[in-house]
Design a protein around this motif. Structure first.
Motif, PDB file in Angstrom:
ATOM      1  N   ALA A  21       0.840  -1.205   0.000  1.00 54.92           N
ATOM      2  CA  ALA A  21       0.000   0.000   0.000  1.00 54.92           C
ATOM      3  C   ALA A  21       0.871   1.250   0.000  1.00 54.92           C
ATOM      4  CB  ALA A  21      -0.933  -0.014   1.208  1.00 54.92           C
ATOM      5  N   ALA A  22       1.895   1.262   0.831  1.00 56.95           N
ATOM      6  CA  ALA A  22       2.791   2.414   0.904  1.00 56.95           C
ATOM      7  C   ALA A  22       3.496   2.633  -0.437  1.00 56.95           C
ATOM      8  CB  ALA A  22       3.817   2.217   2.017  1.00 56.95           C
ATOM      9  N   LYS A  23       3.924   1.545  -1.059  1.00 54.46           N
ATOM     10  CA  LYS A  23       4.593   1.632  -2.348  1.00 54.46           C
ATOM     11  C   LYS A  23       3.672   2.239  -3.413  1.00 54.46           C
ATOM     12  CE  LYS A  23       5.343  -1.735  -5.412  1.00 54.46           C
ATOM     13  NZ  LYS A  23       5.660  -3.048  -5.892  1.00 54.46           N
ATOM     14  N   ASN A  24       2.375   1.938  -3.305  1.00 53.31           N
ATOM     15  CA  ASN A  24       1.392   2.437  -4.273  1.00 53.31           C
ATOM     16  C   ASN A  24       0.727   3.735  -3.838  1.00 53.31           C
ATOM     17  OD1 ASN A  24       1.743   0.341  -6.173  1.00 53.31           O
ATOM     18  ND2 ASN A  24       0.438  -1.003  -4.963  1.00 53.31           N
ATOM     19  N   GLY A  25       1.168   4.290  -2.702  1.00 52.19           N
ATOM     20  CA  GLY A  25       0.627   5.557  -2.230  1.00 52.19           C
ATOM     21  C   GLY A  25      -0.816   5.489  -1.775  1.00 52.19           C
ATOM     22  N   ARG A  26      -1.201   4.343  -1.201  1.00 55.31           N
ATOM     23  CA  ARG A  26      -2.579   4.150  -0.744  1.00 55.31           C
ATOM     24  C   ARG A  26      -2.586   3.690   0.703  1.00 55.31           C
ATOM     25  NH1 ARG A  26      -4.404   1.528  -6.359  1.00 55.31           N
ATOM     26  NH2 ARG A  26      -2.966  -0.149  -5.908  1.00 55.31           N
ATOM     27  N   SER A  27      -3.747   3.784   1.302  1.00 47.10           N
ATOM     28  CA  SER A  27      -3.907   3.197   2.631  1.00 47.10           C
ATOM     29  C   SER A  27      -3.979   1.683   2.477  1.00 47.10           C
ATOM     30  CB  SER A  27      -5.204   3.704   3.279  1.00 47.10           C
ATOM     31  OG  SER A  27      -6.333   3.187   2.592  1.00 47.10           O
ATOM     32  N   THR A  28      -3.773   0.972   3.565  1.00 52.37           N
ATOM     33  CA  THR A  28      -3.863  -0.491   3.517  1.00 52.37           C
ATOM     34  C   THR A  28      -5.256  -0.913   3.076  1.00 52.37           C
ATOM     35  OG1 THR A  28      -2.234  -0.635   5.292  1.00 52.37           O
ATOM     36  CG2 THR A  28      -3.517  -2.612   4.844  1.00 52.37           C
ATOM     37  N   GLU A  29      -6.268  -0.244   3.572  1.00 48.24           N
ATOM     38  CA  GLU A  29      -7.645  -0.571   3.212  1.00 48.24           C
ATOM     39  C   GLU A  29      -7.889  -0.343   1.720  1.00 48.24           C
ATOM     40  OE1 GLU A  29     -12.102   0.941   4.378  1.00 48.24           O
ATOM     41  OE2 GLU A  29     -10.561   0.962   5.925  1.00 48.24           O
ATOM     42  N   ALA A  30      -7.396   0.766   1.183  1.00 50.71           N
ATOM     43  CA  ALA A  30      -7.554   1.043  -0.248  1.00 50.71           C
ATOM     44  C   ALA A  30      -6.805   0.013  -1.084  1.00 50.71           C
ATOM     45  CB  ALA A  30      -7.061   2.448  -0.575  1.00 50.71           C
ATOM     46  N   GLU A  31      -5.651  -0.416  -0.602  1.00 48.92           N
ATOM     47  CA  GLU A  31      -4.870  -1.434  -1.322  1.00 48.92           C
ATOM     48  C   GLU A  31      -5.628  -2.751  -1.363  1.00 48.92           C
ATOM     49  OE1 GLU A  31      -1.721  -2.722  -3.627  1.00 48.92           O
ATOM     50  OE2 GLU A  31      -2.168  -0.699  -2.936  1.00 48.92           O
ATOM     51  N   ILE A  32      -6.224  -3.123  -0.246  1.00 43.19           N
ATOM     52  CA  ILE A  32      -6.994  -4.369  -0.197  1.00 43.19           C
ATOM     53  C   ILE A  32      -8.177  -4.282  -1.149  1.00 43.19           C
ATOM     54  CG2 ILE A  32      -8.465  -5.808   1.287  1.00 43.19           C
ATOM     55  CD1 ILE A  32      -6.477  -5.059   3.593  1.00 43.19           C
ATOM     56  N   ARG A  33      -8.862  -3.125  -1.185  1.00 43.25           N
ATOM     57  CA  ARG A  33      -9.979  -2.948  -2.125  1.00 43.25           C
ATOM     58  C   ARG A  33      -9.494  -3.115  -3.560  1.00 43.25           C
ATOM     59  NH1 ARG A  33     -11.760   1.135   1.417  1.00 43.25           N
ATOM     60  NH2 ARG A  33     -10.616   2.689   0.208  1.00 43.25           N
ATOM     61  N   SER A  34      -8.345  -2.523  -3.871  1.00 43.62           N
ATOM     62  CA  SER A  34      -7.786  -2.619  -5.212  1.00 43.62           C
ATOM     63  C   SER A  34      -7.465  -4.070  -5.579  1.00 43.62           C
ATOM     64  CB  SER A  34      -6.529  -1.758  -5.296  1.00 43.62           C
ATOM     65  OG  SER A  34      -5.911  -1.919  -6.535  1.00 43.62           O
ATOM     66  N   ILE A  35      -6.860  -4.788  -4.662  1.00 42.62           N
ATOM     67  CA  ILE A  35      -6.508  -6.198  -4.900  1.00 42.62           C
ATOM     68  C   ILE A  35      -7.769  -7.022  -5.142  1.00 42.62           C
ATOM     69  CG2 ILE A  35      -5.586  -8.293  -3.813  1.00 42.62           C
ATOM     70  CD1 ILE A  35      -3.571  -6.369  -2.355  1.00 42.62           C
ATOM     71  N   LEU A  36      -8.779  -6.827  -4.307  1.00 44.53           N
ATOM     72  CA  LEU A  36     -10.024  -7.583  -4.449  1.00 44.53           C
ATOM     73  C   LEU A  36     -10.729  -7.243  -5.761  1.00 44.53           C
ATOM     74  CD1 LEU A  36     -11.409  -7.438  -0.805  1.00 44.53           C
ATOM     75  CD2 LEU A  36     -10.518  -9.447  -2.011  1.00 44.53           C
ATOM     76  N   GLU A  37     -10.773  -5.963  -6.094  1.00 47.46           N
ATOM     77  CA  GLU A  37     -11.427  -5.531  -7.339  1.00 47.46           C
ATOM     78  C   GLU A  37     -10.759  -6.166  -8.553  1.00 47.46           C
ATOM     79  OE1 GLU A  37     -14.223  -3.470  -9.640  1.00 47.46           O
ATOM     80  OE2 GLU A  37     -14.135  -3.642  -7.469  1.00 47.46           O
ATOM     81  N   GLU A  38      -9.441  -6.145  -8.584  1.00 46.02           N
ATOM     82  CA  GLU A  38      -8.715  -6.732  -9.714  1.00 46.02           C
ATOM     83  C   GLU A  38      -8.895  -8.246  -9.752  1.00 46.02           C
ATOM     84  OE1 GLU A  38      -6.670  -7.220 -13.121  1.00 46.02           O
ATOM     85  OE2 GLU A  38      -7.334  -5.304 -12.297  1.00 46.02           O
ATOM     86  N   ALA A  39      -9.010  -8.870  -8.590  1.00 44.71           N
ATOM     87  CA  ALA A  39      -9.168 -10.328  -8.542  1.00 44.71           C
ATOM     88  C   ALA A  39     -10.523 -10.769  -9.088  1.00 44.71           C
ATOM     89  CB  ALA A  39      -8.995 -10.824  -7.107  1.00 44.71           C
ATOM     90  N   VAL A  40     -11.564 -10.039  -8.774  1.00 47.84           N
ATOM     91  CA  VAL A  40     -12.901 -10.481  -9.183  1.00 47.84           C
ATOM     92  C   VAL A  40     -13.410  -9.788 -10.438  1.00 47.84           C
ATOM     93  CG1 VAL A  40     -13.551 -11.197  -6.856  1.00 47.84           C
ATOM     94  CG2 VAL A  40     -14.120  -8.891  -7.620  1.00 47.84           C
TER      95      VAL A  40
END
Length: 79
Positions: A21-40
């Protein structure tokens, strides 16, 4: 919006998520949302409407007119 809880997430996984998340400039929660969105809902997924429109253009945008049958439907009889 819906919320989910992930239980028993290993500490190492949580740290990795925080680092990503830090590497992508996002919060951990936003990173998890991004990962889930891309997965499904992957960005490269087939979108049937877009594919059908492209196919119609490819074959010359045939002028097909379909009229919906307005005849009333009889109720089902289960006896």
């Amino acid at each position: 919006m819906s919320a989910i809880v992930v239980r028993n997430l290993p500490g190492e996984t949580h740290r990795a998520l925080k680092q990503r998340a830090a590497k992508n400039g996002r919060s951990t929660e936003a990173e998890i949302r991004s990962i889930l969105e891309e997965a499904v809902r992957p960005s490269g997924r087939l979108k049937i409407g877009s594919e059908l429109a492209a196919f119609a253009k490819e074959i010359g945008d045939a002028d097909l007119i379909f009229e919906r049958d307005q005849t009333p439907v009889d109720a089902a009889d289960f006896e």
